[in-house]
Scaffold this motif. Structure first.
Motif, PDB file in Angstrom:
ATOM      1  N   GLU A 190       0.835  -1.195   0.000  1.00  9.12           N
ATOM      2  CA  GLU A 190       0.000   0.000   0.000  1.00  9.12           C
ATOM      3  C   GLU A 190       0.872   1.248   0.000  1.00  9.12           C
ATOM      4  OE1 GLU A 190      -2.995   1.968   3.182  1.00  9.12           O
ATOM      5  OE2 GLU A 190      -3.502  -0.055   2.518  1.00  9.12           O
ATOM      6  N   SER A 191       0.664   2.111  -0.983  1.00  8.87           N
ATOM      7  CA  SER A 191       1.511   3.278  -1.174  1.00  8.87           C
ATOM      8  C   SER A 191       0.920   4.488  -0.461  1.00  8.87           C
ATOM      9  CB  SER A 191       1.622   3.581  -2.674  1.00  8.87           C
ATOM     10  OG  SER A 191       0.441   4.232  -3.128  1.00  8.87           O
ATOM     11  N   PRO A 192       1.666   5.583  -0.415  1.00  9.07           N
ATOM     12  CA  PRO A 192       1.076   6.849   0.043  1.00  9.07           C
ATOM     13  C   PRO A 192       0.090   7.343  -1.015  1.00  9.07           C
ATOM     14  CG  PRO A 192       3.269   7.226  -0.814  1.00  9.07           C
ATOM     15  CD  PRO A 192       3.085   5.736  -0.778  1.00  9.07           C
ATOM     16  N   TYR A 193      -0.600   8.436  -0.715  1.00  6.66           N
ATOM     17  CA  TYR A 193      -1.481   9.047  -1.706  1.00  6.66           C
ATOM     18  C   TYR A 193      -0.658   9.927  -2.632  1.00  6.66           C
ATOM     19  CZ  TYR A 193      -5.477   7.446   0.992  1.00  6.66           C
ATOM     20  OH  TYR A 193      -6.400   6.663   1.631  1.00  6.66           O
ATOM     21  N   PHE A 194      -1.052   9.936  -3.906  1.00  4.86           N
ATOM     22  CA  PHE A 194      -0.404  10.774  -4.910  1.00  4.86           C
ATOM     23  C   PHE A 194      -1.414  11.791  -5.443  1.00  4.86           C
ATOM     24  CE2 PHE A 194       1.858   6.742  -4.989  1.00  4.86           C
ATOM     25  CZ  PHE A 194       3.187   7.143  -4.979  1.00  4.86           C
ATOM     26  N   VAL A 195      -0.912  12.915  -5.923  1.00  5.03           N
ATOM     27  CA  VAL A 195      -1.775  13.925  -6.543  1.00  5.03           C
ATOM     28  C   VAL A 195      -1.223  14.261  -7.926  1.00  5.03           C
ATOM     29  CG1 VAL A 195      -2.575  14.954  -4.382  1.00  5.03           C
ATOM     30  CG2 VAL A 195      -0.482  15.807  -5.443  1.00  5.03           C
ATOM     31  N   LEU A 196      -2.143  14.592  -8.810  1.00  2.00           N
ATOM     32  CA  LEU A 196      -1.789  15.066 -10.144  1.00  2.00           C
ATOM     33  C   LEU A 196      -2.594  16.336 -10.380  1.00  2.00           C
ATOM     34  CD1 LEU A 196      -1.513  12.995 -13.421  1.00  2.00           C
ATOM     35  CD2 LEU A 196      -2.592  15.238 -13.397  1.00  2.00           C
ATOM     36  N   GLU A 197      -1.910  17.436 -10.672  1.00  2.00           N
ATOM     37  CA  GLU A 197      -2.585  18.718 -10.858  1.00  2.00           C
ATOM     38  C   GLU A 197      -2.260  19.297 -12.225  1.00  2.00           C
ATOM     39  OE1 GLU A 197      -3.132  21.224  -7.137  1.00  2.00           O
ATOM     40  OE2 GLU A 197      -1.230  20.216  -6.692  1.00  2.00           O
ATOM     41  N   LEU A 198      -3.301  19.798 -12.888  1.00  2.00           N
ATOM     42  CA  LEU A 198      -3.164  20.534 -14.144  1.00  2.00           C
ATOM     43  C   LEU A 198      -3.807  21.900 -13.920  1.00  2.00           C
ATOM     44  CD1 LEU A 198      -4.254  17.700 -16.631  1.00  2.00           C
ATOM     45  CD2 LEU A 198      -1.918  18.360 -16.022  1.00  2.00           C
ATOM     46  N   PRO A 199      -3.049  22.866 -13.355  1.00  5.23           N
ATOM     47  CA  PRO A 199      -3.612  24.165 -12.968  1.00  5.23           C
ATOM     48  C   PRO A 199      -4.298  24.897 -14.122  1.00  5.23           C
ATOM     49  CG  PRO A 199      -1.418  23.876 -12.052  1.00  5.23           C
ATOM     50  CD  PRO A 199      -1.626  22.746 -13.006  1.00  5.23           C
ATOM     51  N   LYS A 200      -3.766  24.756 -15.327  1.00  5.40           N
ATOM     52  CA  LYS A 200      -4.350  25.440 -16.486  1.00  5.40           C
ATOM     53  C   LYS A 200      -5.795  25.044 -16.703  1.00  5.40           C
ATOM     54  CE  LYS A 200      -3.719  25.985 -21.484  1.00  5.40           C
ATOM     55  NZ  LYS A 200      -2.871  25.622 -22.663  1.00  5.40           N
ATOM     56  N   GLN A 208      -3.647   6.165  -5.588  1.00  9.37           N
ATOM     57  CA  GLN A 208      -2.886   5.316  -4.674  1.00  9.37           C
ATOM     58  C   GLN A 208      -2.585   4.008  -5.371  1.00  9.37           C
ATOM     59  OE1 GLN A 208      -4.813   3.936  -1.054  1.00  9.37           O
ATOM     60  NE2 GLN A 208      -2.909   4.133   0.097  1.00  9.37           N
ATOM     61  N   GLU A 209      -1.407   3.477  -5.123  1.00  8.03           N
ATOM     62  CA  GLU A 209      -1.007   2.198  -5.698  1.00  8.03           C
ATOM     63  C   GLU A 209      -1.252   1.087  -4.688  1.00  8.03           C
ATOM     64  OE1 GLU A 209       2.503   1.554  -8.619  1.00  8.03           O
ATOM     65  OE2 GLU A 209       3.273   1.086  -6.622  1.00  8.03           O
ATOM     66  N   VAL A 210      -2.054   0.104  -5.084  1.00  8.21           N
ATOM     67  CA  VAL A 210      -2.396  -1.006  -4.191  1.00  8.21           C
ATOM     68  C   VAL A 210      -2.339  -2.309  -4.981  1.00  8.21           C
ATOM     69  CG1 VAL A 210      -4.108  -1.968  -2.603  1.00  8.21           C
ATOM     70  CG2 VAL A 210      -3.944   0.519  -2.894  1.00  8.21           C
ATOM     71  N   ASP A 211      -1.598  -3.284  -4.441  1.00  8.07           N
ATOM     72  CA  ASP A 211      -1.511  -4.614  -5.050  1.00  8.07           C
ATOM     73  C   ASP A 211      -1.147  -4.560  -6.530  1.00  8.07           C
ATOM     74  OD1 ASP A 211      -2.105  -5.834  -2.680  1.00  8.07           O
ATOM     75  OD2 ASP A 211      -4.236  -6.051  -3.081  1.00  8.07           O
ATOM     76  N   ARG A 280       5.082   8.745 -14.154  1.00  4.21           N
ATOM     77  CA  ARG A 280       6.181   8.704 -13.196  1.00  4.21           C
ATOM     78  C   ARG A 280       6.625  10.112 -12.798  1.00  4.21           C
ATOM     79  NH1 ARG A 280       8.857   4.182 -12.217  1.00  4.21           N
ATOM     80  NH2 ARG A 280      10.813   5.304 -11.876  1.00  4.21           N
ATOM     81  N   THR A 281       6.406  11.074 -13.690  1.00  2.68           N
ATOM     82  CA  THR A 281       6.801  12.453 -13.368  1.00  2.68           C
ATOM     83  C   THR A 281       5.610  13.334 -13.016  1.00  2.68           C
ATOM     84  OG1 THR A 281       6.722  13.068 -15.716  1.00  2.68           O
ATOM     85  CG2 THR A 281       8.838  12.323 -14.836  1.00  2.68           C
ATOM     86  N   GLN A 282       4.407  12.988 -13.497  1.00  2.00           N
ATOM     87  CA  GLN A 282       3.253  13.856 -13.268  1.00  2.00           C
ATOM     88  C   GLN A 282       2.575  13.612 -11.922  1.00  2.00           C
ATOM     89  OE1 GLN A 282       1.464  14.141 -17.724  1.00  2.00           O
ATOM     90  NE2 GLN A 282       0.670  15.542 -16.208  1.00  2.00           N
ATOM     91  N   TRP A 283       2.621  12.375 -11.433  1.00  2.00           N
ATOM     92  CA  TRP A 283       2.078  12.103 -10.105  1.00  2.00           C
ATOM     93  C   TRP A 283       3.138  12.451  -9.056  1.00  2.00           C
ATOM     94  CZ3 TRP A 283      -2.887  11.113  -9.184  1.00  2.00           C
ATOM     95  CH2 TRP A 283      -3.669  10.552 -10.189  1.00  2.00           C
ATOM     96  N   ALA A 284       2.699  13.067  -7.967  1.00  3.57           N
ATOM     97  CA  ALA A 284       3.612  13.430  -6.882  1.00  3.57           C
ATOM     98  C   ALA A 284       3.035  12.981  -5.553  1.00  3.57           C
ATOM     99  CB  ALA A 284       3.839  14.943  -6.858  1.00  3.57           C
ATOM    100  N   LYS A 290       7.369  15.166  -4.164  1.00  2.00           N
ATOM    101  CA  LYS A 290       8.247  14.112  -4.672  1.00  2.00           C
ATOM    102  C   LYS A 290       7.508  13.320  -5.750  1.00  2.00           C
ATOM    103  CE  LYS A 290      10.264  11.850  -1.504  1.00  2.00           C
ATOM    104  NZ  LYS A 290      10.356  10.944  -0.335  1.00  2.00           N
ATOM    105  N   THR A 291       8.117  13.129  -6.910  1.00  2.00           N
ATOM    106  CA  THR A 291       7.435  12.442  -7.997  1.00  2.00           C
ATOM    107  C   THR A 291       7.253  10.956  -7.677  1.00  2.00           C
ATOM    108  OG1 THR A 291       9.427  11.811  -9.222  1.00  2.00           O
ATOM    109  CG2 THR A 291       8.490  14.007  -9.661  1.00  2.00           C
ATOM    110  N   TYR A 292       6.308  10.357  -8.395  1.00  2.00           N
ATOM    111  CA  TYR A 292       6.092   8.912  -8.252  1.00  2.00           C
ATOM    112  C   TYR A 292       7.386   8.156  -8.558  1.00  2.00           C
ATOM    113  CZ  TYR A 292       4.609   4.180  -9.382  1.00  2.00           C
ATOM    114  OH  TYR A 292       4.509   2.808  -9.434  1.00  2.00           O
TER     115      TYR A 292
END
Length: 309
Positions: A190-200, A208-211, A280-284, A290-292
């Motif tokens: 079970e991973s931490p939570y990740f966020v992806l933002e596109l402000p524009k 979240q990454e699970v199994d 890998r770069t867009q999720w933090a 910190k990136t995925y």
């Protein structure tokens, strides 16, 4: 921590694309699978003449991300498979390319047992929604003693465990497991939570990454339409709209109506962005930036006791 399992696989004819059998330690079930082209070699086998459950699997021409699946039962699976192999106009089924059957090594499965299993499996496949079922309405069959019901519940869980190992994912749970209570250690997968933002575009999504799967969480936002090339994840994007996993919002975007599993963070990022994306770069990692990719590298280094270069 989840305990490991031993599954014994045997290449019946020595070929990776031929007949394959599978058994789980301390389980009386026996699984046999193979391509339709090997049916003449599969049907004469002694276990195929027993009472059991079978799955016919083929591509869904209307949805490249799902399979067509028929779930059946018989007290002579081999005989039933020969019927299904006939042309469509003669009572057969044309869609299937692979078959998987489950019988019992001790031959203690009865007609009542497999009818009950069939009804549970059809309902389970509908709930999971990873395939398109060819079956009609499932009939509840609960005319079993209490002890037999418990035995079949265990038998069902073993089927759901072994089928994904053989490449059949249509019974694998597609919902994100609930987080572990704080008083218990978290599962290692079970991973931490990740966020992806596109402000524009005023888009924010959480995942979240699970199994081994990357889940985009309910309420996350995505583009209203696919704006990238016709390749990539355009088909999946449109399928999620059709299935109403993605629905339009008043702000000109779409929102996820349920947690949705993806095979990779890049697939998830592409659907959210409406175009190809590097997950890998867009999720933090939420709250850190910190990136995925960096997070994953840290996990690999920590597991080997080595620091990052």
């Amino acid at each position: 921590m989840t305990q490991g399992r031993s599954i014994r696989l045997f290449l019946v004819d020595g070929a990776p694309n031929g007949l394959l059998s599978a058994e789980i330690m301390n389980w009386t079930g026996h699984v046999l699978t193979g391509p339709r082209s090997k049916l003449s070699e599969l049907v004469p086998r002694p276990e195929v003449g027993r009472t059991g459950i079978y799955f016919l699997v083929g591509p869904d021409p209307d949805n490249s991300f799902r399979s067509l699946v028929y779930i059946g039962e018989s007290d002579d699976v081999g005989k039933r498979l020969k019927q299904h192999n006939r042309p469509e106009g003669q009572g057969g089924k044309d869609f299937w390319e692979k078959v998987c059957l489950v019988t019992s090594k001790d031959q203690n499965l009865t007609k009542a047992h497999v009818k009950h299993l069939e009804s549970l499996l059809i309902q389970n496949a509908r709930d999971v929604a990873r395939c398109t079922l060819v079956n009609g309405t499932a009939h509840d069959y609960i005319n079993l003693p209490e002890a037999d019901l418990a035995d079949m519940a265990f038998f069902l869980e073993q089927i759901r465990t072994v089928l994904p190992v053989l490449g059949f994912d249509f019974l694998r749970d597609s919902t994100r497991p609930a987080s572990q209570p704080k008083t218990q250690p978290a599962e290692p997968q079970e991973s931490p939570y990740f966020v992806l933002e596109l402000p524009k575009h005023n888009i924010k999504a959480r995942g979240q990454e699970v199994d081994g799967e990357f889940f985009v969480l309910q309420g996350s936002l995505a583009r209203e339409e696919w704006v990238g090339t016709d390749r990539g994840y355009k088909t999946l994007f449109n399928q999620l709209l059709e299935d109403r996993i993605l629905i339009p919002t008043d702000s000109g975007l779409t929102t996820f109506t349920a947690d949705q599993a993806f095979s990779s963070p890049s697939g998830a990022a592409a659907v959210i962005s409406g175009r190809s994306a590097n997950g890998r770069t867009q999720w933090a990692v939420e709250g850190t930036g910190k990136t995925y990719g960096d997070w994953q590298d840290e996990q690999v280094s920590a597991s080997t006791g080595q620091g990052l270069d």
